[in-house]
Design a protein around this motif. Structure first.
Motif, PDB file in Angstrom:
ATOM      1  N   HIS A 106      54.499  65.405 119.615  1.00 51.20           N
ATOM      2  CA  HIS A 106      53.936  65.200 118.312  1.00 51.20           C
ATOM      3  C   HIS A 106      53.543  63.812 118.497  1.00 51.20           C
ATOM      4  CE1 HIS A 106      53.204  65.311 114.059  1.00 51.20           C
ATOM      5  NE2 HIS A 106      54.183  64.550 113.846  1.00 51.20           N
ATOM      6  N   ALA A 107      52.558  63.176 117.415  1.00 51.26           N
ATOM      7  CA  ALA A 107      51.909  61.903 117.145  1.00 51.26           C
ATOM      8  C   ALA A 107      52.142  61.737 115.657  1.00 51.26           C
ATOM      9  CB  ALA A 107      50.687  61.627 117.864  1.00 51.26           C
ATOM     10  N   ALA A 108      52.376  60.588 115.184  1.00 52.86           N
ATOM     11  CA  ALA A 108      52.234  60.102 114.039  1.00 52.86           C
ATOM     12  C   ALA A 108      51.917  58.564 113.918  1.00 52.86           C
ATOM     13  CB  ALA A 108      53.428  60.478 113.137  1.00 52.86           C
ATOM     14  N   LEU A 109      51.895  58.200 112.619  1.00 49.49           N
ATOM     15  CA  LEU A 109      51.229  56.730 112.422  1.00 49.49           C
ATOM     16  C   LEU A 109      52.275  56.071 111.244  1.00 49.49           C
ATOM     17  CD1 LEU A 109      48.970  55.217 113.208  1.00 49.49           C
ATOM     18  CD2 LEU A 109      47.851  55.997 111.368  1.00 49.49           C
ATOM     19  N   GLU A 117      56.635  49.898 104.469  1.00 48.39           N
ATOM     20  CA  GLU A 117      56.350  50.721 105.747  1.00 48.39           C
ATOM     21  C   GLU A 117      56.296  52.410 105.256  1.00 48.39           C
ATOM     22  OE1 GLU A 117      57.284  51.012 110.696  1.00 48.39           O
ATOM     23  OE2 GLU A 117      58.866  50.721 109.142  1.00 48.39           O
ATOM     24  N   TRP A 118      55.058  52.814 105.901  1.00 45.82           N
ATOM     25  CA  TRP A 118      54.725  54.326 105.442  1.00 45.82           C
ATOM     26  C   TRP A 118      54.629  55.062 106.750  1.00 45.82           C
ATOM     27  CZ3 TRP A 118      54.879  55.361 100.421  1.00 45.82           C
ATOM     28  CH2 TRP A 118      54.593  54.188  99.275  1.00 45.82           C
ATOM     29  N   LEU A 119      55.237  56.406 106.561  1.00 54.61           N
ATOM     30  CA  LEU A 119      55.027  57.274 107.585  1.00 54.61           C
ATOM     31  C   LEU A 119      53.901  58.204 107.156  1.00 54.61           C
ATOM     32  CD1 LEU A 119      55.796  58.851 110.048  1.00 54.61           C
ATOM     33  CD2 LEU A 119      57.352  60.235 108.891  1.00 54.61           C
ATOM     34  N   CYS A 120      52.798  57.870 108.113  1.00 58.96           N
ATOM     35  CA  CYS A 120      51.660  58.453 107.624  1.00 58.96           C
ATOM     36  C   CYS A 120      51.325  59.733 108.873  1.00 58.96           C
ATOM     37  CB  CYS A 120      50.389  57.567 107.633  1.00 58.96           C
ATOM     38  SG  CYS A 120      48.779  58.306 107.090  1.00 58.96           S
ATOM     39  N   LEU A 130      54.968  59.420 103.084  1.00 60.92           N
ATOM     40  CA  LEU A 130      56.159  59.086 103.059  1.00 60.92           C
ATOM     41  C   LEU A 130      56.611  57.778 103.143  1.00 60.92           C
ATOM     42  CD1 LEU A 130      57.355  62.520 105.024  1.00 60.92           C
ATOM     43  CD2 LEU A 130      57.273  62.037 102.345  1.00 60.92           C
ATOM     44  N   PRO A 131      57.520  57.388 102.338  1.00 55.82           N
ATOM     45  CA  PRO A 131      58.287  55.986 102.896  1.00 55.82           C
ATOM     46  C   PRO A 131      58.856  56.071 103.993  1.00 55.82           C
ATOM     47  CG  PRO A 131      59.407  56.971 101.135  1.00 55.82           C
ATOM     48  CD  PRO A 131      58.217  57.689 101.404  1.00 55.82           C
ATOM     49  N   ALA A 132      58.961  55.086 105.097  1.00 56.04           N
ATOM     50  CA  ALA A 132      59.669  55.174 106.393  1.00 56.04           C
ATOM     51  C   ALA A 132      60.962  54.817 106.045  1.00 56.04           C
ATOM     52  CB  ALA A 132      58.946  54.233 107.172  1.00 56.04           C
ATOM     53  N   ARG A 133      61.754  55.437 105.351  1.00 56.46           N
ATOM     54  CA  ARG A 133      63.036  55.363 104.866  1.00 56.46           C
ATOM     55  C   ARG A 133      63.642  56.483 104.255  1.00 56.46           C
ATOM     56  NH1 ARG A 133      62.801  54.873  99.496  1.00 56.46           N
ATOM     57  NH2 ARG A 133      60.718  54.084  98.596  1.00 56.46           N
ATOM     58  N   LEU A 134      65.250  56.402 103.913  1.00 52.56           N
ATOM     59  CA  LEU A 134      65.817  57.537 103.472  1.00 52.56           C
ATOM     60  C   LEU A 134      65.015  57.867 102.156  1.00 52.56           C
ATOM     61  CD1 LEU A 134      68.259  59.430 103.584  1.00 52.56           C
ATOM     62  CD2 LEU A 134      69.395  57.832 102.024  1.00 52.56           C
ATOM     63  N   ALA A 135      64.445  59.068 102.011  1.00 51.88           N
ATOM     64  CA  ALA A 135      63.809  59.527 100.628  1.00 51.88           C
ATOM     65  C   ALA A 135      63.623  61.040 100.435  1.00 51.88           C
ATOM     66  CB  ALA A 135      62.355  58.696 100.667  1.00 51.88           C
ATOM     67  N   ARG A 136      63.253  61.414  99.605  1.00 48.97           N
ATOM     68  CA  ARG A 136      62.891  62.636  98.983  1.00 48.97           C
ATOM     69  C   ARG A 136      61.749  62.611  98.034  1.00 48.97           C
ATOM     70  NH1 ARG A 136      64.887  68.112  98.898  1.00 48.97           N
ATOM     71  NH2 ARG A 136      63.533  69.466  97.164  1.00 48.97           N
ATOM     72  N   VAL A 137      60.653  63.407  98.927  1.00 50.52           N
ATOM     73  CA  VAL A 137      59.422  63.427  98.117  1.00 50.52           C
ATOM     74  C   VAL A 137      58.818  64.802  97.726  1.00 50.52           C
ATOM     75  CG1 VAL A 137      56.867  63.021  98.401  1.00 50.52           C
ATOM     76  CG2 VAL A 137      58.504  61.383  99.114  1.00 50.52           C
ATOM     77  N   GLU A 138      58.679  65.122  96.513  1.00 50.08           N
ATOM     78  CA  GLU A 138      58.150  66.541  96.104  1.00 50.08           C
ATOM     79  C   GLU A 138      56.807  66.808  96.254  1.00 50.08           C
ATOM     80  OE1 GLU A 138      60.426  68.928  95.652  1.00 50.08           O
ATOM     81  OE2 GLU A 138      62.368  67.827  95.202  1.00 50.08           O
ATOM     82  N   THR A 139      56.423  67.907  96.832  1.00 46.71           N
ATOM     83  CA  THR A 139      55.137  67.952  96.981  1.00 46.71           C
ATOM     84  C   THR A 139      54.567  69.530  96.363  1.00 46.71           C
ATOM     85  OG1 THR A 139      54.860  69.313  98.959  1.00 46.71           O
ATOM     86  CG2 THR A 139      55.224  66.929  99.158  1.00 46.71           C
ATOM     87  N   LEU A 153      62.980  58.763 112.479  1.00 51.41           N
ATOM     88  CA  LEU A 153      63.032  59.494 111.241  1.00 51.41           C
ATOM     89  C   LEU A 153      62.954  60.891 111.360  1.00 51.41           C
ATOM     90  CD1 LEU A 153      60.430  57.262 109.273  1.00 51.41           C
ATOM     91  CD2 LEU A 153      62.910  57.184 109.081  1.00 51.41           C
ATOM     92  N   ARG A 154      63.633  61.545 110.575  1.00 49.85           N
ATOM     93  CA  ARG A 154      63.619  62.912 110.748  1.00 49.85           C
ATOM     94  C   ARG A 154      62.917  63.578 109.262  1.00 49.85           C
ATOM     95  NH1 ARG A 154      67.093  67.757 112.987  1.00 49.85           N
ATOM     96  NH2 ARG A 154      66.872  69.152 111.061  1.00 49.85           N
ATOM     97  N   VAL A 155      62.101  64.509 109.370  1.00 51.57           N
ATOM     98  CA  VAL A 155      61.712  64.977 108.226  1.00 51.57           C
ATOM     99  C   VAL A 155      61.897  66.484 108.001  1.00 51.57           C
ATOM    100  CG1 VAL A 155      59.472  65.438 106.715  1.00 51.57           C
ATOM    101  CG2 VAL A 155      59.703  63.376 107.996  1.00 51.57           C
TER     102      VAL A 155
END
Length: 405
Positions: A106-109, A117-120, A130-139, A153-155
């Motif tokens: 897998h690849a990411a940015l 810093e963002w996980l794109c 997603l923020p590149a840190r501990l977080a929860r994002v609703e979609t 990071l694990r998602v």
């Protein structure tokens, strides 16, 4: 390497702005909406280019084919192309590798804006920045939980319609010179799924549209519509994904274009089970359990018609007068944990399944014919899914009642 940034922005229907989180999010969402994840371009490239070193579709190739034919790409190609666009717009980025099913598949940015810093992840793709840190994002397609691991990071995916891997990992380690391209070239293995069949995937607002093995699938937060497409399918796919039919036909000629398993459409509703799948199935897989499902909604009588099968007569509760009864035949499939129902020539099922250790309740109904009208009629599709969702609530009510002392 140069790419036509202004033409790309016009294609994405995004206006230029200064680098920042708002502009980054608009670019990310529009990229996922407009540019499909698709394997046709990889299949064509693999057949056209013999030298393994030259097989990756570098950003200039990616964007040229995008602007000419509406193509997109798979994981590494998408990430490299989006990275080139962001850099052309003044963003600071860093390529990363990760894991979906195996390390480095897998690849990411990572993208930096001001002090964030963002996980794109345009490669999977994820439905949100997603923020590149501990977080929860609703979609609109479910929750995304970001946690730290020893490697990065694990998602994790929470809720939504279960489909494929339910988590991924992105590694923090900086890449050595040429490492990204080397891992990219490894994805052109002869046994790669991305080279064996034509798949298209696009995220649009609150839904995910997927084509695979002859069927078009539309997923939202709790339901799935599956539409079989008649051959030739490339015209319908061009309308759904924007990729030129001739481009797709070349890939189908190389990888094949199997017919769907069924010529009938289906609608499914999903709900995470509060108990293990075996327990959920056992609670309704008998005449007594199936009768309890309808408590408060209908008066039920049953009679055995053979091993693992029984007939059902339902008289709806309430309303004026005596409503006409409904006749069903119910068959129990222990191996598949499925209760299959045939009512007046229409088939449906109650399914208890487990995906990656998570138990799910699934209610499915089979419609007559391909039902292409449901691609345009969101209201009817929603009503059908809503009826199935009520059935799942009745199932969970049955499970709750069974757990009481």
């Amino acid at each position: 390497m140069t790419i036509p940034v202004d033409e790309i922005l016009e294609d994405l229907e995004v206006s230029r702005a200064d680098p920042g989180p708002g502009f980054l999010e608009r670019l990310f969402l529009r990229f996922n909406e407009r540019v499909p994840f698709e394997t046709a371009s990889k299949i064509r490239r693999h057949a056209q280019v013999a030298n393994p070193v030259d097989k990756p579709r570098l950003p200039e190739i990616f964007w040229r084919e995008r602007l000419e034919s509406g193509a997109g790409g798979t994981c590494f190609a998408r990430v490299a192309a989006f990275d080139a666009l962001l850099r052309g717009l003044g963003f600071v980025t860093r390529l990363a590798l990760g894991r979906v099913r195996s390390d480095f598949d897998h690849a990411a940015l990572f993208v930096f804006t001001a002090d964030t810093e963002w996980l794109c992840d345009a490669g999977f793709p994820l439905p949100a920045l997603l923020p590149a840190r501990l977080a929860r994002v609703e979609t609109p397609l479910g929750g995304l939980e970001v946690t730290r691991t020893a490697r990065g990071l694990r998602v994790d995916f929470d809720g939504g319609v279960p489909d494929g891997p339910r988590h991924l990992e992105v590694f923090d380690a900086p890449l050595a010179e040429g490492e990204f391209e080397a891992r990219w070239r490894e994805t052109f293995r002869a046994d790669s799924k991305f080279l064996s069949e034509v798949v298209l995937h696009r995220i649009l607002a609150n839904r995910r549209t997927v084509f695979a093995r002859g069927s078009l699938r539309i997923d939202d937060l709790h339901s799935r519509l599956r539409i079989p497409l008649e051959s030739p399918r490339s015209g319908a796919l061009e309308a759904a994904f924007g990729v030129e039919a001739s481009f797709l036909d070349e890939a189908f000629a190389l990888a094949g274009d199997p017919d769907p398993e069924s010529g009938n459409a289906s609608v499914e509703a999903f709900l995470e089970s509060p108990v293990p799948s075996e327990s959920a199935f056992s609670a309704i897989a008998t005449p007594e359990g199936y009768t309890a499902l309808h408590a408060g909604f209908a008066r039920v009588t049953t009679a055995s018609v053979g091993p693992g099968a029984f007939s059902v007569r339902l008289v709806p509760e309430g309303g004026g007068g005596e409503p006409p009864p409904l006749e069903e035949t119910v068959r129990i499939d222990d191996a598949a944990k499925t209760v299959a129902v045939s009512r007046e020539g229409r088939d449906s099922s109650w399914i208890a399944e487990e995906r990656e250790g998570v138990p799910w309740l699934v209610r499915r109904t089979i419609l007559e014919g391909p039902r292409l009208d449901l691609l345009r009629n969101d209201s009817l599709r929603g009503r059908l899914a809503g009826i199935l969702a009520l059935d799942l609530l009745a199932w969970t009510r049955r499970l709750a009642a069974g757990s009481r002392p």
